[in-house]
Design a protein around this motif. Sequence first.
Motif, PDB file in Angstrom:
ATOM      1  N   VAL A 118     124.543 -12.014  65.933  1.00 31.91           N
ATOM      2  CA  VAL A 118     124.538 -10.875  66.848  1.00 31.91           C
ATOM      3  C   VAL A 118     125.978 -10.616  67.282  1.00 31.91           C
ATOM      4  CG1 VAL A 118     123.677  -9.986  69.030  1.00 31.91           C
ATOM      5  CG2 VAL A 118     122.239 -11.466  67.633  1.00 31.91           C
ATOM      6  N   TRP A 119     126.469  -9.410  66.997  1.00 33.43           N
ATOM      7  CA  TRP A 119     127.845  -9.050  67.316  1.00 33.43           C
ATOM      8  C   TRP A 119     127.908  -8.425  68.700  1.00 33.43           C
ATOM      9  CZ3 TRP A 119     132.096  -9.342  63.826  1.00 33.43           C
ATOM     10  CH2 TRP A 119     131.773  -9.930  62.618  1.00 33.43           C
ATOM     11  N   VAL A 120     128.981  -8.737  69.423  1.00 34.78           N
ATOM     12  CA  VAL A 120     129.192  -8.195  70.762  1.00 34.78           C
ATOM     13  C   VAL A 120     130.600  -7.614  70.855  1.00 34.78           C
ATOM     14  CG1 VAL A 120     127.561  -9.754  71.890  1.00 34.78           C
ATOM     15  CG2 VAL A 120     129.926 -10.450  71.612  1.00 34.78           C
ATOM     16  N   ALA A 121     130.793  -6.670  71.769  1.00 38.79           N
ATOM     17  CA  ALA A 121     132.110  -6.069  71.971  1.00 38.79           C
ATOM     18  C   ALA A 121     132.876  -6.886  73.011  1.00 38.79           C
ATOM     19  CB  ALA A 121     131.969  -4.634  72.431  1.00 38.79           C
ATOM     20  N   ASN A 122     134.148  -7.171  72.711  1.00 40.07           N
ATOM     21  CA  ASN A 122     134.987  -7.858  73.690  1.00 40.07           C
ATOM     22  C   ASN A 122     135.757  -6.832  74.516  1.00 40.07           C
ATOM     23  OD1 ASN A 122     137.026  -6.984  72.019  1.00 40.07           O
ATOM     24  ND2 ASN A 122     137.722  -9.019  71.439  1.00 40.07           N
ATOM     25  N   ASP A 123     136.677  -7.294  75.366  1.00 41.59           N
ATOM     26  CA  ASP A 123     137.408  -6.400  76.265  1.00 41.59           C
ATOM     27  C   ASP A 123     138.350  -5.448  75.539  1.00 41.59           C
ATOM     28  OD1 ASP A 123     136.134  -7.529  78.401  1.00 41.59           O
ATOM     29  OD2 ASP A 123     137.717  -9.013  78.743  1.00 41.59           O
ATOM     30  N   GLU A 124     138.812  -5.812  74.344  1.00 36.46           N
ATOM     31  CA  GLU A 124     139.710  -4.940  73.587  1.00 36.46           C
ATOM     32  C   GLU A 124     138.963  -3.985  72.667  1.00 36.46           C
ATOM     33  OE1 GLU A 124     140.517  -8.517  73.089  1.00 36.46           O
ATOM     34  OE2 GLU A 124     141.636  -8.394  74.960  1.00 36.46           O
ATOM     35  N   ALA A 125     137.674  -3.834  72.834  1.00 38.32           N
ATOM     36  CA  ALA A 125     136.832  -2.920  72.056  1.00 38.32           C
ATOM     37  C   ALA A 125     136.697  -3.340  70.605  1.00 38.32           C
ATOM     38  CB  ALA A 125     137.352  -1.487  72.141  1.00 38.32           C
ATOM     39  N   HIS A 126     136.737  -4.638  70.341  1.00 37.11           N
ATOM     40  CA  HIS A 126     136.520  -5.138  68.987  1.00 37.11           C
ATOM     41  C   HIS A 126     135.196  -5.880  68.947  1.00 37.11           C
ATOM     42  CE1 HIS A 126     140.970  -4.814  69.123  1.00 37.11           C
ATOM     43  NE2 HIS A 126     140.743  -4.242  67.945  1.00 37.11           N
ATOM     44  N   CYS A 127     134.479  -5.704  67.856  1.00 36.68           N
ATOM     45  CA  CYS A 127     133.227  -6.434  67.678  1.00 36.68           C
ATOM     46  C   CYS A 127     133.537  -7.827  67.159  1.00 36.68           C
ATOM     47  CB  CYS A 127     132.326  -5.710  66.683  1.00 36.68           C
ATOM     48  SG  CYS A 127     131.698  -4.150  67.298  1.00 36.68           S
ATOM     49  N   ILE A 128     132.980  -8.808  67.805  1.00 33.93           N
ATOM     50  CA  ILE A 128     133.207 -10.193  67.398  1.00 33.93           C
ATOM     51  C   ILE A 128     131.866 -10.928  67.357  1.00 33.93           C
ATOM     52  CG2 ILE A 128     135.568 -10.345  68.287  1.00 33.93           C
ATOM     53  CD1 ILE A 128     134.390 -11.748  70.750  1.00 33.93           C
ATOM     54  N   PRO A 129     131.730 -11.877  66.437  1.00 36.00           N
ATOM     55  CA  PRO A 129     130.508 -12.691  66.426  1.00 36.00           C
ATOM     56  C   PRO A 129     130.663 -13.835  67.421  1.00 36.00           C
ATOM     57  CG  PRO A 129     131.864 -13.286  64.571  1.00 36.00           C
ATOM     58  CD  PRO A 129     132.572 -12.164  65.278  1.00 36.00           C
ATOM     59  N   PRO A 130     129.596 -14.219  68.088  1.00 30.01           N
ATOM     60  CA  PRO A 130     129.694 -15.339  69.026  1.00 30.01           C
ATOM     61  C   PRO A 130     129.788 -16.698  68.333  1.00 30.01           C
ATOM     62  CG  PRO A 130     127.465 -14.477  68.984  1.00 30.01           C
ATOM     63  CD  PRO A 130     128.299 -13.585  68.106  1.00 30.01           C
ATOM     64  N   GLN A 131     129.442 -16.768  67.059  1.00 33.59           N
ATOM     65  CA  GLN A 131     129.535 -18.020  66.307  1.00 33.59           C
ATOM     66  C   GLN A 131     130.004 -17.717  64.889  1.00 33.59           C
ATOM     67  OE1 GLN A 131     126.442 -16.806  67.164  1.00 33.59           O
ATOM     68  NE2 GLN A 131     125.189 -16.777  65.323  1.00 33.59           N
ATOM     69  N   VAL A 132     130.203 -18.750  64.114  1.00 30.45           N
ATOM     70  CA  VAL A 132     130.627 -18.577  62.724  1.00 30.45           C
ATOM     71  C   VAL A 132     129.496 -17.931  61.933  1.00 30.45           C
ATOM     72  CG1 VAL A 132     131.311 -19.805  60.632  1.00 30.45           C
ATOM     73  CG2 VAL A 132     132.179 -20.536  62.848  1.00 30.45           C
ATOM     74  N   ASP A 133     129.839 -16.963  61.116  1.00 30.23           N
ATOM     75  CA  ASP A 133     128.857 -16.265  60.297  1.00 30.23           C
ATOM     76  C   ASP A 133     128.637 -17.050  59.003  1.00 30.23           C
ATOM     77  OD1 ASP A 133     127.206 -14.505  59.071  1.00 30.23           O
ATOM     78  OD2 ASP A 133     128.685 -12.922  58.838  1.00 30.23           O
ATOM     79  N   SER A 134     127.757 -18.026  59.064  1.00 29.56           N
ATOM     80  CA  SER A 134     127.551 -18.928  57.929  1.00 29.56           C
ATOM     81  C   SER A 134     126.889 -18.234  56.739  1.00 29.56           C
ATOM     82  CB  SER A 134     126.725 -20.125  58.364  1.00 29.56           C
ATOM     83  OG  SER A 134     125.487 -19.705  58.907  1.00 29.56           O
ATOM     84  N   LEU A 135     126.099 -17.200  56.978  1.00 31.09           N
ATOM     85  CA  LEU A 135     125.441 -16.491  55.887  1.00 31.09           C
ATOM     86  C   LEU A 135     126.464 -15.767  55.016  1.00 31.09           C
ATOM     87  CD1 LEU A 135     122.679 -15.879  54.671  1.00 31.09           C
ATOM     88  CD2 LEU A 135     122.563 -13.876  56.134  1.00 31.09           C
ATOM     89  N   SER A 136     127.444 -15.112  55.641  1.00 26.26           N
ATOM     90  CA  SER A 136     128.496 -14.436  54.874  1.00 26.26           C
ATOM     91  C   SER A 136     129.369 -15.435  54.153  1.00 26.26           C
ATOM     92  CB  SER A 136     129.373 -13.588  55.791  1.00 26.26           C
ATOM     93  OG  SER A 136     128.680 -12.476  56.250  1.00 26.26           O
TER      94      SER A 136
END
Length: 114
Positions: A89-107
């Motif tokens: 699940v991706w979330v937006a940080n304060d700089e308006a960038h989408c970041i994953p909360p954990q390592v994306d092991s599937l990718s």
Amino acid sequence: LHVCGIIYAVYELGDMGFLSEFRSSFCGPFNSVFRTFRFISVLQEMHIAAATLVQTTHQPAALCAVAWLLPAVWIVGGLLGVADGFVVVWVANDEAHCIPPQVDSLSVGTVGAC
């Protein structure tokens, strides 16, 4: 393609009240669609590489099998993208960038396997 560019330009605007809330709700679905097409693209590149290998080794029966597998590439890529949307699940940080909360092991696993 132009619609995605416009949407992304709106998404990248700074904190302007309603846009910060819009970014938070937009981050997940936008990245899920993007990442689904990325999975399909990686698998298509592997399909092209396999077809080239089979063609250069002059194996017509294997080339026929590789040609029949092309729809499977799209189906598997789509399923991996949907699964990735549920796993990460991706979330937006304060700089308006989408970041994953954990390592994306599937990718990492998919690209590593290719």
